[in-house]
Motif scaffolding. Structure first.
Motif, PDB file in Angstrom:
ATOM      1  N   PHE A  76       0.822  -1.202   0.000  1.00  0.00           N
ATOM      2  CA  PHE A  76       0.000   0.000   0.000  1.00  0.00           C
ATOM      3  C   PHE A  76       0.859   1.256   0.000  1.00  0.00           C
ATOM      4  O   PHE A  76       1.830   1.364   0.749  1.00  0.00           O
ATOM      5  CB  PHE A  76      -0.904  -0.002   1.233  1.00  0.00           C
ATOM      6  CG  PHE A  76      -1.757   1.216   1.386  1.00  0.00           C
ATOM      7  CD1 PHE A  76      -2.888   1.393   0.618  1.00  0.00           C
ATOM      8  CD2 PHE A  76      -1.430   2.203   2.315  1.00  0.00           C
ATOM      9  CE1 PHE A  76      -3.688   2.525   0.756  1.00  0.00           C
ATOM     10  CE2 PHE A  76      -2.220   3.334   2.465  1.00  0.00           C
ATOM     11  CZ  PHE A  76      -3.351   3.487   1.683  1.00  0.00           C
ATOM     12  N   VAL A  77       0.480   2.226  -0.848  1.00  0.00           N
ATOM     13  CA  VAL A  77       1.105   3.546  -0.896  1.00  0.00           C
ATOM     14  C   VAL A  77       0.046   4.589  -0.559  1.00  0.00           C
ATOM     15  O   VAL A  77      -1.076   4.538  -1.090  1.00  0.00           O
ATOM     16  CB  VAL A  77       1.686   3.836  -2.289  1.00  0.00           C
ATOM     17  CG1 VAL A  77       2.104   5.290  -2.412  1.00  0.00           C
ATOM     18  CG2 VAL A  77       2.865   2.929  -2.582  1.00  0.00           C
ATOM     19  N   LEU A  78       0.387   5.530   0.294  1.00  0.00           N
ATOM     20  CA  LEU A  78      -0.540   6.583   0.682  1.00  0.00           C
ATOM     21  C   LEU A  78      -0.242   7.839  -0.133  1.00  0.00           C
ATOM     22  O   LEU A  78       0.765   8.518   0.095  1.00  0.00           O
ATOM     23  CB  LEU A  78      -0.417   6.868   2.177  1.00  0.00           C
ATOM     24  CG  LEU A  78      -1.346   7.936   2.765  1.00  0.00           C
ATOM     25  CD1 LEU A  78      -2.811   7.611   2.474  1.00  0.00           C
ATOM     26  CD2 LEU A  78      -1.126   8.064   4.273  1.00  0.00           C
ATOM     27  N   GLY A  79      -1.093   8.118  -1.115  1.00  0.00           N
ATOM     28  CA  GLY A  79      -0.951   9.317  -1.927  1.00  0.00           C
ATOM     29  C   GLY A  79      -1.723  10.468  -1.313  1.00  0.00           C
ATOM     30  O   GLY A  79      -2.915  10.346  -1.043  1.00  0.00           O
ATOM     31  N   LEU A  80      -1.049  11.596  -1.084  1.00  0.00           N
ATOM     32  CA  LEU A  80      -1.663  12.734  -0.412  1.00  0.00           C
ATOM     33  C   LEU A  80      -1.455  14.011  -1.222  1.00  0.00           C
ATOM     34  O   LEU A  80      -0.487  14.131  -1.973  1.00  0.00           O
ATOM     35  CB  LEU A  80      -1.049  12.929   0.976  1.00  0.00           C
ATOM     36  CG  LEU A  80      -1.201  11.770   1.958  1.00  0.00           C
ATOM     37  CD1 LEU A  80      -0.377  12.027   3.206  1.00  0.00           C
ATOM     38  CD2 LEU A  80      -2.664  11.545   2.310  1.00  0.00           C
ATOM     39  N   GLY A  81      -2.357  14.947  -1.051  1.00  0.00           N
ATOM     40  CA  GLY A  81      -2.220  16.217  -1.745  1.00  0.00           C
ATOM     41  C   GLY A  81      -3.095  17.290  -1.147  1.00  0.00           C
ATOM     42  O   GLY A  81      -3.770  17.088  -0.119  1.00  0.00           O
ATOM     43  N   LEU A  82      -3.101  18.421  -1.826  1.00  0.00           N
ATOM     44  CA  LEU A  82      -3.834  19.598  -1.370  1.00  0.00           C
ATOM     45  C   LEU A  82      -5.325  19.504  -1.670  1.00  0.00           C
ATOM     46  O   LEU A  82      -6.165  19.998  -0.923  1.00  0.00           O
ATOM     47  CB  LEU A  82      -3.238  20.833  -2.067  1.00  0.00           C
ATOM     48  CG  LEU A  82      -3.409  22.193  -1.410  1.00  0.00           C
ATOM     49  CD1 LEU A  82      -2.747  22.222  -0.053  1.00  0.00           C
ATOM     50  CD2 LEU A  82      -2.811  23.267  -2.325  1.00  0.00           C
ATOM     51  N   GLY A  83      -5.646  18.866  -2.795  1.00  0.00           N
ATOM     52  CA  GLY A  83      -7.033  18.853  -3.250  1.00  0.00           C
ATOM     53  C   GLY A  83      -7.402  20.154  -3.931  1.00  0.00           C
ATOM     54  O   GLY A  83      -6.627  21.118  -3.942  1.00  0.00           O
ATOM     55  N   ASP A  84      -8.598  20.185  -4.513  1.00  0.00           N
ATOM     56  CA  ASP A  84      -9.050  21.347  -5.276  1.00  0.00           C
ATOM     57  C   ASP A  84     -10.539  21.545  -5.031  1.00  0.00           C
ATOM     58  O   ASP A  84     -11.301  20.572  -4.949  1.00  0.00           O
ATOM     59  CB  ASP A  84      -8.783  21.113  -6.772  1.00  0.00           C
ATOM     60  CG  ASP A  84      -8.780  22.409  -7.556  1.00  0.00           C
ATOM     61  OD1 ASP A  84      -9.772  23.147  -7.451  1.00  0.00           O
ATOM     62  OD2 ASP A  84      -7.812  22.672  -8.279  1.00  0.00           O
ATOM     63  N   ASP A  85     -10.942  22.805  -4.925  1.00  0.00           N
ATOM     64  CA  ASP A  85     -12.351  23.119  -4.652  1.00  0.00           C
ATOM     65  C   ASP A  85     -13.090  23.554  -5.919  1.00  0.00           C
ATOM     66  O   ASP A  85     -14.095  24.245  -5.851  1.00  0.00           O
ATOM     67  CB  ASP A  85     -12.426  24.236  -3.594  1.00  0.00           C
ATOM     68  CG  ASP A  85     -13.799  24.308  -2.931  1.00  0.00           C
ATOM     69  OD1 ASP A  85     -14.389  23.247  -2.638  1.00  0.00           O
ATOM     70  OD2 ASP A  85     -14.287  25.436  -2.704  1.00  0.00           O
ATOM     71  N   TRP A  86     -12.625  23.132  -7.093  1.00  0.00           N
ATOM     72  CA  TRP A  86     -13.175  23.636  -8.358  1.00  0.00           C
ATOM     73  C   TRP A  86     -14.642  23.271  -8.561  1.00  0.00           C
ATOM     74  O   TRP A  86     -15.359  23.963  -9.273  1.00  0.00           O
ATOM     75  CB  TRP A  86     -12.330  23.157  -9.539  1.00  0.00           C
ATOM     76  CG  TRP A  86     -12.417  21.685  -9.843  1.00  0.00           C
ATOM     77  CD1 TRP A  86     -11.811  20.681  -9.161  1.00  0.00           C
ATOM     78  CD2 TRP A  86     -13.144  21.068 -10.911  1.00  0.00           C
ATOM     79  NE1 TRP A  86     -12.113  19.463  -9.721  1.00  0.00           N
ATOM     80  CE2 TRP A  86     -12.926  19.678 -10.808  1.00  0.00           C
ATOM     81  CE3 TRP A  86     -13.951  21.552 -11.946  1.00  0.00           C
ATOM     82  CZ2 TRP A  86     -13.489  18.760 -11.687  1.00  0.00           C
ATOM     83  CZ3 TRP A  86     -14.508  20.637 -12.831  1.00  0.00           C
ATOM     84  CH2 TRP A  86     -14.282  19.260 -12.696  1.00  0.00           C
TER      85      TRP A  86
END
Length: 246
Positions: free
Chosen positions: A100-110
């Motif tokens: 398992f790899v945990l991919g993380l980010g800021l996200g977008d509110d578009w």
């Protein structure tokens, strides 16, 4: 460096069923794909009507495969409680034998994916929350919680922004989006080197299913993913792409 090939799958509409996602993952492994990464969204505009939960999909992938690397690509940490996320990640790592790899980010509110639910819409504030959450995750996954299997963390960012690269270099990988061509990938790899990522650091890009992969191979990316989705998904066509292999 040998470039590994994976799939980048939106669990939307006809794929909004964890059983179908699990089937596709098993078919992908049999066809020679080495990774299977699932989008994490609550909504995706008017053209998408059904969305499956990423964690349930990841559990299905874990149970239906034996060798493939997999995980969410990517989870916006600002809308997650780090302690709960750490438990989920550790459990999936145990379930899969540490694939398992945990991919993380800021996200977008578009499309209002944050603001519609009372989550933080300001990207600068989400950036601060992401950094705070990463510190907490490091503590929990580093032994603060048991079990404590290895969980690689890949950070996502849009080219040519520098902050995501600096953040990613402190972890295990960088999933870069917004590249116009392989020359941009060369620029990313060169810039990352200045931040001193650790040995084994992964650089990940994704391409449309009809893009020519060849120019992107052996350019410094350790993973080149083929995107499936987000719109007008036809299950037979998806299965054809999967069965064709990398």
């Amino acid at each position: 460096m040998t470039t590994r090939r994976g799939l980048f799958v939106a669990p939307f509409d006809t794929l909004a069923d964890p059983r179908v996602v699990g089937d596709l993952a098993a078919e992908a492994e049999a066809a020679g794909w080495e990774g299977f990464f699932v989008w994490d969204h609550l909504q995706y505009g008017d053209r998408v009507s059904e969305i499956a939960d990423v964690w349930t999909c990841c559990a299905a992938v874990a149970m239906r495969t034996e060798r493939m690397v997999f995980g969410p690509m990517v989870t916006p940490l600002a809308r997650r409680r780090p302690q709960v996320l750490a438990r989920q990640a550790a459990s999936l790592a145990v379930l899969s034998g540490e694939r398992f790899v945990l991919g993380l980010g800021l996200g977008d509110d578009w499309v209002g994916e944050f603001s519609d639910y009372g989550d933080e819409p300001d990207p600068k504030v989400r950036g601060r929350l992401l950094d705070e959450g990463l510190d907490a995750l490091a503590s929990y996954l580093g032994g603060g919680f048991r079990p404590a299997p290895r969980v690689p963390i890949w950070l996502a960012g849009r080219f040519p922004n520098r902050a995501p690269m600096r953040r990613a270099a402190r972890h295990d990988g960088f999933f870069v989006i917004g590249l116009d061509g392989p020359d941009d990938l060369d620029a990313v790899v060169g810039s990352l080197a200045a931040y001193g990522p650790q040995s084994g650091f992964e650089v990940v890009v994704d391409l449309e299913s009809d893009q020519d992969v060849a120019p992107w191979l052996d350019r410094g990316a350790s993973w080149v993913l083929t995107r499936i989705g987000p719109y007008d998904l036809d299950l037979d066509e998806v299965r054809r792409i999967v069965a064709a292999g990398p």
